[in-house]
Write a protein that holds these residues in place. Structure first.
Motif, PDB file in Angstrom:
ATOM      1  N   PHE A 327     -33.178 -25.333   6.166  1.00  0.00           N
ATOM      2  CA  PHE A 327     -33.484 -26.590   5.483  1.00  0.00           C
ATOM      3  C   PHE A 327     -32.474 -26.853   4.364  1.00  0.00           C
ATOM      4  N   CYS A 328     -32.186 -25.842   3.563  1.00  0.00           N
ATOM      5  CA  CYS A 328     -31.230 -26.007   2.457  1.00  0.00           C
ATOM      6  C   CYS A 328     -29.835 -26.313   2.970  1.00  0.00           C
ATOM      7  N   ASN A 329     -29.440 -25.650   4.066  1.00  0.00           N
ATOM      8  CA  ASN A 329     -28.120 -25.912   4.637  1.00  0.00           C
ATOM      9  C   ASN A 329     -27.947 -27.378   5.021  1.00  0.00           C
ATOM     10  N   VAL A 330     -29.047 -28.020   5.423  1.00  0.00           N
ATOM     11  CA  VAL A 330     -28.986 -29.430   5.820  1.00  0.00           C
ATOM     12  C   VAL A 330     -29.230 -30.344   4.622  1.00  0.00           C
ATOM     13  N   ALA A 331     -30.361 -30.189   3.970  1.00  0.00           N
ATOM     14  CA  ALA A 331     -30.759 -31.106   2.895  1.00  0.00           C
ATOM     15  C   ALA A 331     -29.811 -31.062   1.703  1.00  0.00           C
ATOM     16  N   PHE A 332     -29.214 -29.895   1.440  1.00  0.00           N
ATOM     17  CA  PHE A 332     -28.287 -29.745   0.311  1.00  0.00           C
ATOM     18  C   PHE A 332     -26.870 -29.443   0.808  1.00  0.00           C
ATOM     19  N   ALA A 333     -26.528 -29.999   1.991  1.00  0.00           N
ATOM     20  CA  ALA A 333     -25.217 -29.724   2.595  1.00  0.00           C
ATOM     21  C   ALA A 333     -24.071 -30.120   1.676  1.00  0.00           C
ATOM     22  N   ALA A 334     -24.268 -31.189   0.895  1.00  0.00           N
ATOM     23  CA  ALA A 334     -23.195 -31.648   0.000  1.00  0.00           C
ATOM     24  C   ALA A 334     -22.987 -30.697  -1.166  1.00  0.00           C
ATOM     25  N   ASN A 335     -23.910 -29.754  -1.331  1.00  0.00           N
ATOM     26  CA  ASN A 335     -23.809 -28.779  -2.427  1.00  0.00           C
ATOM     27  C   ASN A 335     -23.763 -27.358  -1.860  1.00  0.00           C
ATOM     28  N   ASP A 336     -23.116 -27.223  -0.684  1.00  0.00           N
ATOM     29  CA  ASP A 336     -22.981 -25.921  -0.017  1.00  0.00           C
ATOM     30  C   ASP A 336     -24.323 -25.232   0.227  1.00  0.00           C
TER      31      ASP A 336
END
Length: 852
Positions: A327-336
């Motif tokens: 989930f983090c890899n997708v939702a916060f993709a712009a922040n690595d």
């Protein structure tokens, strides 16, 4: 989808009314009234999209509204065309006189009266729904505010989470198998669990690639026949196998695989019809380490293909930790992939818990939140909507579909129309991105924002869908540009269902506005459907449509057609004859004849297509000439003549097409009878240019600076295939590309040393460079820069350069920002950190890969 239809219409109306009313002076009052009513209705349309799923009355009213808006939009285009709004100055300057012509008066009256009637009916619909909805004027009146936080690709689709153990297990099965037997493995589990992803990870693994001499991937749809599966296997082996019977196809497969260690993946096999399996299974060679992986949702399929239970893999749901990581890899993709806001972590984990460990669900909701504002109240709203969608659902499949429905509901209005286009394509179809983007532009789905060009805005739409994980990336170029894509079966099921209910498209092609054509196309779909706005070739990679001339002529009966894409088609007569009535398609904005046969010349009646914005005739090797009327298409944005080998030159006047953003396959004339390179100077909106240069006399001395002032030009491709004469090398060396160039491609360059302008001093903003084929031996001294001047290049591709000599360490010193290098068939590049660089080669990637 009615909110999307209304949004597109309002955008077009607003743009036209802002043009000081010249083109719609006869209908301004009616259009302004219609605009006012629809603006007020926008406030409830998104809610109506959700509620109409359970409210029959509302569903009927919204359907009526949709049809009225479509009709009003058709009248709007008719008004523009009738008033001469085609960019032709002579025609437009006399527009006010033409409106006074006696023959025009009844037409004006009829359309004006019909617009009044539409207005009255829309007001009536508004009064019928008013008791249930509170109407208000949107804060950004008339303009769709559904813009994305990210207009470029952000999420990296190559990332996988929690599959390391699965991959390791399957590799062990493959490496420890008894090579005297045929190994059959099955991956079994529900849709969205990651079966295909695991198979892809194994299939593309370097160790697997080295172990198996033949690797074959077959996507098996529910409708596949035995013959289609065999042809798909042969296409993977490089054999088109046109015209062979089933027995011959099977023998060919055996011959290709005999004596080879092979791996075949049969992806997404259904249990409806497995008669094809026995014949293929019996025909596969034994005794050489052959292996087959079958992915399926059905346990019965695993048994039917004779996969032993100890060789049947059942992927598990993701653990809570891996679910949160994905989930983090997708939702916060712009922040690595890092969540830096504690207030979002709690609500994020609440949402992830509702996803129940299903990767597709997690990615869909994560992609939705990536494109939303990262503020607590917005995330909380999404969490509550997700809970509403889940209510009453008991199965994991329902859970996945609920997440996808939520992703669709939360799309900006224009993206809803864009994604419904994918309902036209068959299962497991690999879709060219360019075909999608061109169709969206032609239909008017693309919203032009913040000064961005039409083609850039179309790319933004595509990125909006990939970032939301609704479209999966298949192939990219060395520079990371997406070439092809596909959609998950469950996403496809959703968009087909919505498209059918909203009369966007349906599998039968009847009573709808969009139609996909492929080899088994039924001409009845054209005979009875004159509402069509889009006809798109959806045939799969390596296949062609075989269409008869009577059928093709019926396309011209669809007078409201805006997109006509008959690419990858073979006809039984010259296209210039078949499309002789194409002038009747006055609304046509996108025409693709790419890879059609036999196309020798365009029909003369094309000169009346004043609404045309995109013309693609790429890969038409028999096309000998372009009609001079092309220079009359003042709205043209894209002109693609790539790989038209028989085309001698372009007609004079291309420089007058000042809206052009993409010009590909441009072959300057060697005489004054055609278009010279100097005309390109006038194309100040050009973003992408493809030049075909074979002779030095295509460029005159005074034309060497023709490109320097094209300030928006980002990409240049120079193709010198089949060139001769040293004077061409001299002329190319003297060309002056614009300094802001972002990407450069040299193909079949005949010189032994690089052009003198190929240096970090002359091209300080260059990010991607590709040099393929040709005679290049060395780079000139300016190429290497100096201690004060370095390349900013991030991606480099070198291919089929048998004599090129270059040192790896020196290259890295001159290109300190280099992140990826693709090199193959370059035997002299022995110092490169790429295995097998003299043959198939590979990709070097800088680690860690920092996002910029």
């Amino acid at each position: 989808m009615v909110d999307a239809v209304v949004t597109v219409f309002l955008e077009k109306t607003l743009n036209i009314l802002e043009e000081k009313g010249r083109t719609v002076s006869d209908y301004r009052k009616q259009l302004e009234d219609l605009q006012s009513e629809l603006k007020l209705m926008q406030s409830f349309l998104k809610d109506a999209e959700r509620q109409k799923r359970t409210n029959e009355t509302l569903r009927t009213l919204v359907a009526h509204l949709r049809e009225l808006v479509y009709e009003a939009e058709d009248i709007l285009v008719d008004c523009q065309l009738a008033d001469g709004d085609d960019g032709n100055e002579q025609r437009s300057s006399n527009a006010w006189l033409s409106r006074l012509h006696p023959a025009r008066v009844p037409l004006q009256y009829k359309k004006s009266k019909r617009l009044q009637e539409i207005n009255e009916r829309i007001k009536k619909i508004k009064s019928q729904v008013e008791p249930y909805f509170k109407f208000r004027t949107p804060s950004n009146v008339g303009r769709d505010n559904g813009t994305d936080r990210w207009s470029s690709p952000v999420y990296d689709h190559t990332q996988v989470v929690g599959l390391e153990g699965d991959k390791r297990k399957i590799k062990e099965w493959l490496f420890r198998s008894n090579e005297s037997q045929l190994l059959i493995m099955a991956f079994v589990g529900m849709g969205g669990l990651g079966k295909t992803t695991i198979a892809q990870e194994v299939f593309n693994d370097k160790e697997i690639e080295h172990r198996f001499e033949r690797r074959i991937w077959v996507s098996v749809s529910q409708t596949f026949t035995e013959e289609q599966i065999m042809r798909s296997i042969l296409r993977n082996l490089g054999d088109a196998s046109v015209g062979d019977d089933i027995g011959t196809l099977l023998r060919k497969i055996q011959q290709y695989l005999l004596g080879k260690r092979y791996l075949i993946v049969m992806d997404d096999v259904w249990d409806k019809n497995l008669s094809w399996w026995d014949k293929i299974y019996q025909g596969l060679p034994r005794g050489q380490g052959g292996s087959v992986i079958v992915t399926t949702r059905s346990e019965s399929v695993a048994k039917r293909v004779q996969a032993r239970d100890d060789k049947t893999h059942r992927p598990e749901l993701l653990s809570p930790d891996n679910s949160w990581l994905l989930f983090c890899n997708v939702a916060f993709a712009a922040n690595d992939g890092t969540c830096e806001r504690p207030e979002l972590e709690d609500v994020g984990k609440e949402i992830v818990t509702k996803c129940k460990g299903l990767p597709l669900t997690i990615k869909a909701v994560g992609g939705l939140l990536l494109c939303k504002d990262h503020v607590y109240h917005e995330w909380r709203r999404i969490a509550e909507h997700f809970q509403d969608e889940l209510r009453g659902n008991t199965s994991e499949t329902d859970n996945v579909m609920s997440s996808l429905q939520l992703s669709y509901d939360e799309l900006p209005s224009h993206l809803k129309s864009c994604i419904l286009t994918l309902s036209l394509y068959p299962e497991d179809c690999v879709i060219p991105k360019q075909q999608l983007v061109h169709g969206w532009i032609g239909e008017g789905f693309v919203m032009w924002r913040n000064g961005r060009s039409a083609t850039e805005s179309g790319e933004d739409c595509f990125s909006g869908l990939t970032n939301r994980c609704l479209i999966e990336v298949v192939d990219k170029t060395y520079s990371g540009t997406i070439i092809t894509c596909k959609i998950h079966d469950m996403v496809r099921d959703l968009v087909i269902d919505i498209a059918k209910k909203d009369l966007f498209s349906n599998p039968e092609g009847l009573n709808c506005r969009h139609l996909g054509i492929s080899g088994n196309f039924d001409e009845k779909q054209i005979k009875v459907n004159h509402k069509l706005r889009g006809v798109v070739s959806t045939t799969k990679t390596g296949e062609v449509n075989k269409l008869n001339s009577d059928l093709a002529k019926k396309f011209t009966d669809c007078k409201y057609l805006r997109v006509l894409d008959i690419s990858k088609s073979i006809f039984d007569a010259p296209l210039s004859e078949i499309l002789d009535e194409i002038a009747s398609l006055q609304h046509l904005a996108c025409l693709s004849l790419s890879n059609t046969h036999p196309l020798i010349q365009f029909p003369r009646s094309m000169e009346d297509l004043h609404n045309l914005q995109i013309l693609d005739a790429s890969y038409c090797q028999n096309l000998k000439q372009l009609q001079p009327c092309i220079v009359l298409f003042k709205k043209l944005l894209v002109l693609d003549m790539t790989n038209c080998g028989s085309l001698e030159c372009f007609p004079k006047g291309i420089g007058s097409l000042v809206k052009l953003e993409v010009l590909l396959g441009f072959k300057p004339a060697r005489s004054n009878n055609g278009c010279k390179l100097s005309e390109v100077k006038n194309l100040t909106n050009l973003r992408k240019l493809g030049l075909s240069l074979t002779r030095g006399d295509q460029i005159e001395e005074e034309e060497l600076d023709s490109l320097i002032n094209l300030s928006k030009l980002m990409s240049i491709s120079i193709n010198c295939y089949d060139s001769y004469g040293d004077d061409l090398i001299t002329k190319i060396d003297a060309l002056t590309p614009p300094h802001q160039l972002h990407e450069l491609s040299l193909q079949f360059y005949p010189g032994k040393s690089s052009p003198s302008w190929l240096s970090p001093h002359k091209l300080p903003m260059l990010r991607y460079m590709s040099i393929c084929s040709g005679n290049l031996v060395k780079m000139q001294e300016p190429f290497w820069g100096n201690e004060n001047t370095h390349w900013r290049i991030e991606g480099l591709m070198l291919s089929s350069l048998s004599d090129l000599d270059m040192d790896w360490e020196v290259l890295q010193q001159s290109m300190p920002y280099l992140r990826t290098v693709t090199a193959n068939w370059c035997p002299e590049l022995e110092s490169f950190a790429i295995e097998d660089v003299g043959f198939r080669g590979g990709v070097w990637m800088k680690t860690p890969l920092h996002r910029t």
